[in-house]
Scaffold this motif. Structure first.
Motif, PDB file in Angstrom:
ATOM      1  N   GLU A  10      20.807  79.129  54.799  1.00  0.00           N
ATOM      2  CA  GLU A  10      20.082  79.928  55.788  1.00  0.00           C
ATOM      3  C   GLU A  10      18.739  79.287  56.123  1.00  0.00           C
ATOM      4  N   ALA A  11      18.057  78.764  55.134  1.00  0.00           N
ATOM      5  CA  ALA A  11      16.773  78.103  55.354  1.00  0.00           C
ATOM      6  C   ALA A  11      16.954  76.857  56.207  1.00  0.00           C
ATOM      7  N   LYS A  12      18.006  76.089  55.922  1.00  0.00           N
ATOM      8  CA  LYS A  12      18.288  74.885  56.717  1.00  0.00           C
ATOM      9  C   LYS A  12      18.628  75.256  58.155  1.00  0.00           C
ATOM     10  N   LEU A  13      19.413  76.314  58.323  1.00  0.00           N
ATOM     11  CA  LEU A  13      19.793  76.772  59.653  1.00  0.00           C
ATOM     12  C   LEU A  13      18.571  77.235  60.437  1.00  0.00           C
ATOM     13  N   LYS A  14      17.697  77.977  59.777  1.00  0.00           N
ATOM     14  CA  LYS A  14      16.478  78.450  60.427  1.00  0.00           C
ATOM     15  C   LYS A  14      15.614  77.269  60.858  1.00  0.00           C
ATOM     16  N   SER A  15      15.482  76.280  59.989  1.00  0.00           N
ATOM     17  CA  SER A  15      14.708  75.081  60.304  1.00  0.00           C
ATOM     18  C   SER A  15      15.321  74.336  61.488  1.00  0.00           C
ATOM     19  N   LEU A  16      16.635  74.197  61.485  1.00  0.00           N
ATOM     20  CA  LEU A  16      17.327  73.510  62.573  1.00  0.00           C
ATOM     21  C   LEU A  16      17.144  74.258  63.889  1.00  0.00           C
ATOM     22  N   ASN A  17      17.249  75.584  63.846  1.00  0.00           N
ATOM     23  CA  ASN A  17      17.052  76.387  65.062  1.00  0.00           C
ATOM     24  C   ASN A  17      15.637  76.225  65.614  1.00  0.00           C
ATOM     25  N   GLN A  18      14.643  76.141  64.725  1.00  0.00           N
ATOM     26  CA  GLN A  18      13.263  75.931  65.166  1.00  0.00           C
ATOM     27  C   GLN A  18      13.103  74.556  65.814  1.00  0.00           C
ATOM     28  N   ILE A  20      15.474  72.851  67.334  1.00  0.00           N
ATOM     29  CA  ILE A  20      16.166  72.917  68.623  1.00  0.00           C
ATOM     30  C   ILE A  20      15.285  73.606  69.655  1.00  0.00           C
ATOM     31  N   LYS A  21      14.664  74.710  69.274  1.00  0.00           N
ATOM     32  CA  LYS A  21      13.797  75.451  70.182  1.00  0.00           C
ATOM     33  C   LYS A  21      12.604  74.593  70.621  1.00  0.00           C
ATOM     34  N   ALA A  22      12.029  73.849  69.688  1.00  0.00           N
ATOM     35  CA  ALA A  22      10.898  72.974  69.994  1.00  0.00           C
ATOM     36  C   ALA A  22      11.324  71.853  70.941  1.00  0.00           C
ATOM     37  N   GLU A  23      12.500  71.279  70.729  1.00  0.00           N
ATOM     38  CA  GLU A  23      12.986  70.204  71.592  1.00  0.00           C
ATOM     39  C   GLU A  23      13.280  70.726  72.994  1.00  0.00           C
ATOM     40  N   LYS A  24      13.858  71.914  73.098  1.00  0.00           N
ATOM     41  CA  LYS A  24      14.102  72.522  74.412  1.00  0.00           C
ATOM     42  C   LYS A  24      12.784  72.728  75.144  1.00  0.00           C
ATOM     43  N   SER A  25      11.784  73.181  74.435  1.00  0.00           N
ATOM     44  CA  SER A  25      10.470  73.406  75.030  1.00  0.00           C
ATOM     45  C   SER A  25       9.887  72.099  75.559  1.00  0.00           C
ATOM     46  N   LYS A  26      10.009  71.035  74.776  1.00  0.00           N
ATOM     47  CA  LYS A  26       9.514  69.721  75.213  1.00  0.00           C
ATOM     48  C   LYS A  26      10.218  69.272  76.492  1.00  0.00           C
ATOM     49  N   ILE A  27      11.537  69.447  76.526  1.00  0.00           N
ATOM     50  CA  ILE A  27      12.308  69.051  77.712  1.00  0.00           C
ATOM     51  C   ILE A  27      11.883  69.872  78.915  1.00  0.00           C
ATOM     52  N   ASP A  28      11.725  71.184  78.731  1.00  0.00           N
ATOM     53  CA  ASP A  28      11.275  72.050  79.827  1.00  0.00           C
ATOM     54  C   ASP A  28       9.936  71.579  80.378  1.00  0.00           C
ATOM     55  N   GLN A  29       9.012  71.258  79.478  1.00  0.00           N
ATOM     56  CA  GLN A  29       7.685  70.822  79.903  1.00  0.00           C
ATOM     57  C   GLN A  29       7.747  69.491  80.635  1.00  0.00           C
ATOM     58  N   ARG A  30       8.531  68.549  80.102  1.00  0.00           N
ATOM     59  CA  ARG A  30       8.651  67.234  80.750  1.00  0.00           C
ATOM     60  C   ARG A  30       9.285  67.354  82.122  1.00  0.00           C
ATOM     61  N   LEU A  31      10.350  68.172  82.211  1.00  0.00           N
ATOM     62  CA  LEU A  31      11.031  68.359  83.487  1.00  0.00           C
ATOM     63  C   LEU A  31      10.093  68.967  84.513  1.00  0.00           C
ATOM     64  N   GLY A  32       9.394  70.013  84.111  1.00  0.00           N
ATOM     65  CA  GLY A  32       8.444  70.646  85.023  1.00  0.00           C
ATOM     66  C   GLY A  32       7.361  69.684  85.469  1.00  0.00           C
ATOM     67  N   LYS A  33       6.831  68.915  84.540  1.00  0.00           N
ATOM     68  CA  LYS A  33       5.775  67.957  84.866  1.00  0.00           C
ATOM     69  C   LYS A  33       6.290  66.893  85.834  1.00  0.00           C
ATOM     70  N   GLN A  34       7.504  66.402  85.605  1.00  0.00           N
ATOM     71  CA  GLN A  34       8.066  65.387  86.485  1.00  0.00           C
ATOM     72  C   GLN A  34       8.334  65.935  87.884  1.00  0.00           C
ATOM     73  N   ILE A  35       8.840  67.151  87.965  1.00  0.00           N
ATOM     74  CA  ILE A  35       9.094  67.755  89.274  1.00  0.00           C
ATOM     75  C   ILE A  35       7.788  67.922  90.033  1.00  0.00           C
ATOM     76  N   ILE A  36       6.775  68.435  89.366  1.00  0.00           N
ATOM     77  CA  ILE A  36       5.477  68.634  90.007  1.00  0.00           C
ATOM     78  C   ILE A  36       4.903  67.292  90.463  1.00  0.00           C
ATOM     79  N   SER A  37       5.006  66.292  89.609  1.00  0.00           N
ATOM     80  CA  SER A  37       4.481  64.967  89.925  1.00  0.00           C
ATOM     81  C   SER A  37       5.235  64.328  91.094  1.00  0.00           C
TER      82      SER A  37
END
Length: 71
Positions: A10-18, A20-37
């Motif tokens: 469960e601890a490993k799963l929770k860590s993995l989910n965090q 994944i969530k952080a990587e999705k956030s990074k992608i969202d930010q990069r995509l938004g920044k590139q579109i704006i640019s």
């Protein structure tokens, strides 16, 4: 013994989910920044409503140009 193993998994799963969530956030930010640019948009003119409208237009455009999935 089994409880410890389950808790470790469960601890490993929770860590993995965090991670994944952080990587999705990074992608969202990069995509938004590139579109704006690439679109040459001015950050000062981007209200929440404008962002929603632009996102909807971009999504609609991407959907219409998306290749049909092969089965």
């Amino acid at each position: 013994m089994v409880k410890t193993s389950i808790k470790n998994q469960e601890a490993k799963l929770k860590s993995l989910n965090q991670k994944i969530k952080a990587e999705k956030s990074k992608i969202d930010q990069r995509l938004g920044k590139q579109i704006i640019s690439q679109a040459g948009l001015d950050y000062t003119n981007l209200t929440r409503e404008t962002i929603k409208e632009l996102a909807k237009e971009a999504a609609d455009l991407l959907r219409t140009h998306q290749k049909p999935q092969q089965k």
